[in-house]
Write a protein that holds these residues in place. Structure first.
Motif, PDB file in Angstrom:
ATOM      1  N   GLN A 298      47.028 -12.409 124.166  1.00  0.00           N
ATOM      2  CA  GLN A 298      45.578 -12.292 124.206  1.00  0.00           C
ATOM      3  C   GLN A 298      45.179 -11.932 125.630  1.00  0.00           C
ATOM      4  O   GLN A 298      45.279 -12.750 126.544  1.00  0.00           O
ATOM      5  CB  GLN A 298      44.872 -13.576 123.788  1.00  0.00           C
ATOM      6  N   VAL A 299      44.749 -10.689 125.824  1.00  0.00           N
ATOM      7  CA  VAL A 299      44.231 -10.258 127.113  1.00  0.00           C
ATOM      8  C   VAL A 299      42.800 -10.775 127.235  1.00  0.00           C
ATOM      9  O   VAL A 299      41.936 -10.427 126.425  1.00  0.00           O
ATOM     10  CB  VAL A 299      44.264  -8.725 127.243  1.00  0.00           C
TER      11      VAL A 299
ATOM     12  N   ARG B  94      44.583  -2.435 131.731  1.00  0.00           N
ATOM     13  CA  ARG B  94      45.413  -1.405 131.097  1.00  0.00           C
ATOM     14  C   ARG B  94      46.883  -1.571 131.478  1.00  0.00           C
ATOM     15  O   ARG B  94      47.778  -1.482 130.627  1.00  0.00           O
ATOM     16  CB  ARG B  94      44.926  -0.017 131.502  1.00  0.00           C
TER      17      ARG B  94
ATOM     18  N   THR C  40      48.339  -4.318 132.414  1.00  0.00           N
ATOM     19  CA  THR C  40      48.836  -5.537 131.783  1.00  0.00           C
ATOM     20  C   THR C  40      49.249  -5.258 130.347  1.00  0.00           C
ATOM     21  O   THR C  40      50.307  -5.723 129.888  1.00  0.00           O
ATOM     22  CB  THR C  40      47.753  -6.630 131.822  1.00  0.00           C
ATOM     23  N   ALA C  41      48.437  -4.506 129.625  1.00  0.00           N
ATOM     24  CA  ALA C  41      48.789  -4.150 128.252  1.00  0.00           C
ATOM     25  C   ALA C  41      50.061  -3.322 128.211  1.00  0.00           C
ATOM     26  O   ALA C  41      50.929  -3.524 127.347  1.00  0.00           O
ATOM     27  CB  ALA C  41      47.637  -3.397 127.592  1.00  0.00           C
TER      28      ALA C  41
ATOM     29  N   ALA D 114      52.983  -5.654 128.830  1.00  0.00           N
ATOM     30  CA  ALA D 114      53.252  -6.488 127.655  1.00  0.00           C
ATOM     31  C   ALA D 114      53.957  -5.684 126.574  1.00  0.00           C
ATOM     32  O   ALA D 114      54.887  -6.179 125.913  1.00  0.00           O
ATOM     33  CB  ALA D 114      51.944  -7.071 127.127  1.00  0.00           C
ATOM     34  N   GLU D 115      53.529  -4.446 126.372  1.00  0.00           N
ATOM     35  CA  GLU D 115      54.179  -3.585 125.384  1.00  0.00           C
ATOM     36  C   GLU D 115      55.626  -3.322 125.790  1.00  0.00           C
ATOM     37  O   GLU D 115      56.539  -3.376 124.953  1.00  0.00           O
ATOM     38  CB  GLU D 115      53.415  -2.277 125.235  1.00  0.00           C
TER      39      GLU D 115
ATOM     40  N   ILE E 215      48.708  -7.066 120.822  1.00  0.00           N
ATOM     41  CA  ILE E 215      47.827  -7.329 121.958  1.00  0.00           C
ATOM     42  C   ILE E 215      46.428  -7.562 121.411  1.00  0.00           C
ATOM     43  O   ILE E 215      45.881  -6.719 120.691  1.00  0.00           O
ATOM     44  CB  ILE E 215      47.828  -6.173 122.969  1.00  0.00           C
TER      45      ILE E 215
ATOM     46  N   VAL F 165      42.349  -8.823 122.343  1.00  0.00           N
ATOM     47  CA  VAL F 165      41.326  -8.945 123.385  1.00  0.00           C
ATOM     48  C   VAL F 165      40.279  -9.925 122.869  1.00  0.00           C
ATOM     49  O   VAL F 165      39.843  -9.826 121.716  1.00  0.00           O
ATOM     50  CB  VAL F 165      40.670  -7.582 123.696  1.00  0.00           C
TER      51      VAL F 165
ATOM     52  N   LEU G  84      42.727   0.859 124.859  1.00  0.00           N
ATOM     53  CA  LEU G  84      44.121   0.447 124.727  1.00  0.00           C
ATOM     54  C   LEU G  84      44.796   1.129 123.545  1.00  0.00           C
ATOM     55  O   LEU G  84      46.022   1.336 123.554  1.00  0.00           O
ATOM     56  CB  LEU G  84      44.219  -1.073 124.597  1.00  0.00           C
TER      57      LEU G  84
ATOM     58  N   THR H  39      48.446   2.690 124.592  1.00  0.00           N
ATOM     59  CA  THR H  39      49.653   2.055 124.067  1.00  0.00           C
ATOM     60  C   THR H  39      50.189   2.889 122.912  1.00  0.00           C
ATOM     61  O   THR H  39      49.519   3.796 122.418  1.00  0.00           O
ATOM     62  CB  THR H  39      49.360   0.625 123.581  1.00  0.00           C
TER      63      THR H  39
ATOM     64  N   LEU I 184      46.968  -3.977 117.570  1.00  0.00           N
ATOM     65  CA  LEU I 184      45.812  -4.253 118.424  1.00  0.00           C
ATOM     66  C   LEU I 184      44.665  -4.833 117.609  1.00  0.00           C
ATOM     67  O   LEU I 184      44.401  -4.394 116.485  1.00  0.00           O
ATOM     68  CB  LEU I 184      45.320  -2.959 119.087  1.00  0.00           C
TER      69      LEU I 184
END
Length: 265
Positions: free
Chosen positions: A11-12, A23, A25-26, A29-30, A37, A39, A64, A68, A73
């Motif tokens: 959870q961003v 961006r 960070t996503a 994480a990917e 992901i 939000v 995102l 991604t 999402l």
């Protein structure tokens, strides 16, 4: 453990950071192997400076979806009072196409009073907000069925909340995923209630993926090897780690992904 494959989400929390950091960070994480992901759908930071930097959920999700390529999402979760339910359905469908069928639609009744009052939405009572959620669901489903083009993928519906009389009944009736935020003992009890609702509506509870946020479970914080198996044995298969700005610590996400890979081996 159960036979369900473990998934791990991030959870961003789009607070106290520039969008470029969100961006990145996503993307990280990917690259680490996160399955989903999310939000959060708030208008202000929930931690730190209450007037700090913050970005809106759905526009971040749309961006995102472009940046991604593999992760699912969605919002965790989107309050139905903040946007017309038909519009929410259209937004989710559009993001599903932008992402190539990777969207999910997370919905809830909302709880943070400042979000409501600062943006001109009536806060009302818990009961009123739950009534609005119940009224929104058929509108969302009807609109999704009418849109041209339809969603690109399955577009799963996730419902957040754990009220035993009404919310869990809605989960039994409509949800593909149920999201909660509880310790194992509470999850066990809530699942027993959900299973009763599923029996009442003649639905197999195995059709509903069980998700829980694991950040903040203080007794087990940072110990997926302890908490993960206990929750997985109860039926939880989607474990969600939270991270907020300005630096978005992904250390806990790495730990949960490592445990996932061992559990699924």
């Amino acid at each position: 453990m159960t036979g369900q494959q473990v998934r791990v989400g991030l959870q961003v929390q789009p607070e106290h950071a520039d969008y470029a950091t969100i961006r990145q960070t996503a993307a990280e994480a990917e690259a680490l192997g996160a399955d989903v992901i999310f939000v959060w759908d708030h208008f202000f930071p929930l931690t730190g400076d209450p007037n700090g930097k913050h970005f809106e959920c759905w526009t971040v999700l749309a961006a995102l979806a472009e940046s991604t390529s593999t992760v699912q999402l969605g919002p965790l979760v989107s309050c139905v009072r903040y946007r017309n339910p038909d519009l929410l359905a259209d937004m989710a469908r559009t993001i599903d196409h932008i992402s190539g069928g990777r969207a999910l639609l997370g919905l809830g009744s909302g709880w943070y009073e400042k979000d409501f009052t600062s943006y001109g939405y009536p806060f009302g009572t818990d009961s009123e907000r739950l009534q609005e959620l119940a009224a929104a669901l058929p509108r969302v489903k009807t609109r999704l069925a009418q849109l041209n083009p339809p969603p690109a993928g399955k577009l799963p519906l996730m419902l957040g909340g754990s009220g035993e009389k009404r919310t869990l009944r809605l989960v039994a009736e409509d949800a593909d995923i149920w999201h909660a935020f509880h310790d194992p003992a509470t999850i066990r009890h809530k699942l027993s209630v959900l299973h009763k609702h599923c029996a009442d509506v003649r639905r197999d509870p195995a059709e509903i993926e069980v998700a829980t946020s694991v950040s903040g479970l203080a007794a087990h914080e940072g110990t997926p090897g302890e908490l993960g198996p206990e929750l997985h044995d109860l039926g939880v298969s989607l474990f969600i780690v939270g991270a907020g700005g300005p630096e978005f610590d992904l250390g806990p996400l790495r730990q949960w992904i490592a445990w996932r890979d061992r559990a699924n081996d």
